[in-house]
Enzyme design. Structure first.
Site, PDB file in Angstrom:
ATOM      1  N   GLU A  90      -9.307  -4.113   1.449  1.00 25.76           N
ATOM      2  CA  GLU A  90      -8.087  -4.868   1.179  1.00 25.76           C
ATOM      3  C   GLU A  90      -8.243  -6.312   1.632  1.00 25.76           C
ATOM      4  O   GLU A  90      -7.818  -7.246   0.939  1.00 25.76           O
ATOM      5  CB  GLU A  90      -6.902  -4.198   1.899  1.00 25.76           C
ATOM      6  CG  GLU A  90      -5.552  -4.847   1.614  1.00 25.76           C
ATOM      7  CD  GLU A  90      -5.177  -5.878   2.652  1.00 25.76           C
ATOM      8  OE1 GLU A  90      -4.551  -6.886   2.286  1.00 25.76           O
ATOM      9  OE2 GLU A  90      -5.536  -5.678   3.818  1.00 25.76           O
TER      10      GLU A  90
ATOM     11  N   ASP B 197      -1.597  -3.172  -1.112  1.00 21.15           N
ATOM     12  CA  ASP B 197      -2.873  -3.133  -0.403  1.00 21.15           C
ATOM     13  C   ASP B 197      -3.914  -2.334  -1.175  1.00 21.15           C
ATOM     14  O   ASP B 197      -5.092  -2.706  -1.227  1.00 21.15           O
ATOM     15  CB  ASP B 197      -2.692  -2.517   0.990  1.00 21.15           C
ATOM     16  CG  ASP B 197      -1.925  -3.431   1.935  1.00 21.15           C
ATOM     17  OD1 ASP B 197      -1.712  -4.607   1.592  1.00 21.15           O
ATOM     18  OD2 ASP B 197      -1.538  -2.955   3.023  1.00 21.15           O
TER      19      ASP B 197
ATOM     20  N   ASP C 116      -8.189  -9.401  -1.201  1.00 19.04           N
ATOM     21  CA  ASP C 116      -7.240 -10.510  -1.166  1.00 19.04           C
ATOM     22  C   ASP C 116      -7.933 -11.817  -1.552  1.00 19.04           C
ATOM     23  O   ASP C 116      -7.406 -12.612  -2.342  1.00 19.04           O
ATOM     24  CB  ASP C 116      -6.641 -10.611   0.243  1.00 19.04           C
ATOM     25  CG  ASP C 116      -5.677 -11.774   0.387  1.00 19.04           C
ATOM     26  OD1 ASP C 116      -4.604 -11.719  -0.220  1.00 19.04           O
ATOM     27  OD2 ASP C 116      -6.008 -12.733   1.092  1.00 19.04           O
TER      28      ASP C 116
ATOM     29  N   GLU D 228      -5.390  -4.430  -4.020  1.00 21.43           N
ATOM     30  CA  GLU D 228      -6.379  -5.411  -3.549  1.00 21.43           C
ATOM     31  C   GLU D 228      -7.676  -4.720  -3.142  1.00 21.43           C
ATOM     32  O   GLU D 228      -8.777  -5.235  -3.404  1.00 21.43           O
ATOM     33  CB  GLU D 228      -5.798  -6.209  -2.386  1.00 21.43           C
ATOM     34  CG  GLU D 228      -4.699  -7.168  -2.821  1.00 21.43           C
ATOM     35  CD  GLU D 228      -4.140  -7.986  -1.682  1.00 21.43           C
ATOM     36  OE1 GLU D 228      -3.696  -9.115  -1.932  1.00 21.43           O
ATOM     37  OE2 GLU D 228      -4.136  -7.497  -0.521  1.00 21.43           O
TER      38      GLU D 228
END
Length: 232
Positions: free
Chosen positions: A48, A121, A52, A124
């Site tokens: 995650e 989350d 991002d 990502e």
């Protein structure tokens, strides 16, 4: 149980139109820390974190190509709306990631499969897994396919009524109501441009431009909402 998980992974692959060479990466992307606490293995927090950054890069590339005349501030505002938790959770729901998450028993009972933060989350993390497994191009294709429709439909991206959303956030976070002030109106009668500033108390929270005062107020409200999201 193993067969069901394999079916879930196959379903995710079908929806993103990519088949993983290393399925352990996909499994990791869909594993919440509460599952690891009970059963061991790797959770998706590492992926995650990386996802991002991958998403920011690919969206920046998409926006530069899509809006070549836009300034940095405008692009930043659009990207912030795209990576908002609500937007990412909506995309994760479209991919049915919730059904494929591996959760601990407590998180499962607590409705974890529908929680926006977990879904965002997971998306990502999935993007990071995709990048690590296949490189930049498969990740780029997925990002373009999922996010380009939002750029064609501002009401999906920013919400149908930015002023209402801002009022709710301002009341909750600041216990104040926004105040709109017309800064200027320029251009001929057939092509007017209105500039509106928005305040919470004495703090100027944003500025918006539009062909009507209402449109300018909505634009200003979107800018102010993005600032307030950093406080929530």
């Amino acid at each position: 149980m193993k067969e069901k998980q394999d079916d879930n992974l196959t379903g995710v692959e079908a929806r993103i139109k990519y088949r993983f060479l290393n399925r352990e990466l996909l499994e990791e992307a869909l594993t919440h820390r509460t599952y690891v606490n009970e059963s061991g293995g790797k959770d998706n927090q590492r992926l995650e974190f990386f996802g991002d950054a991958v998403l920011d890069f690919l969206l920046s590339d998409l926006l530069l190509r899509r809006f070549p005349e836009s300034r940095e501030g405008e692009l930043t505002k659009i990207r912030a709306a795209l990576v908002d938790e609500v937007s990412l959770a909506r995309i994760a729901a479209e991919l049915e990631l919730g059904a494929s998450l591996r959760l601990g028993r407590g998180e499962e009972k607590g409705g974890g499969r529908q929680k926006r933060s977990l879904l965002a989350d997971a998306f990502e993390a999935l993007l990071a897994a995709l990048y690590l497994d296949g490189g930049i191009e498969p990740a780029r294709l997925v990002v373009h396919r999922l996010f380009e429709p939002l750029l064609d439909s501002p009401e999906q991206l920013f919400g149908r009524d930015a002023k209402t959303e801002l009022q709710e956030r301002a009341r909750f976070l600041r216990r104040e109501l926004p105040r709109y002030e017309l800064k200027e109106a320029t251009g001929p009668d057939h092509d007017r441009r209105f500039t509106v500033q928005i305040y919470l108390g004495e703090e100027m929270m944003g500025e918006g431009v539009g062909r009507t005062k209402k449109e300018a107020e909505q634009d200003a409200a979107r800018a102010a909402t993005l600032l307030l999201k950093g406080e929530s």
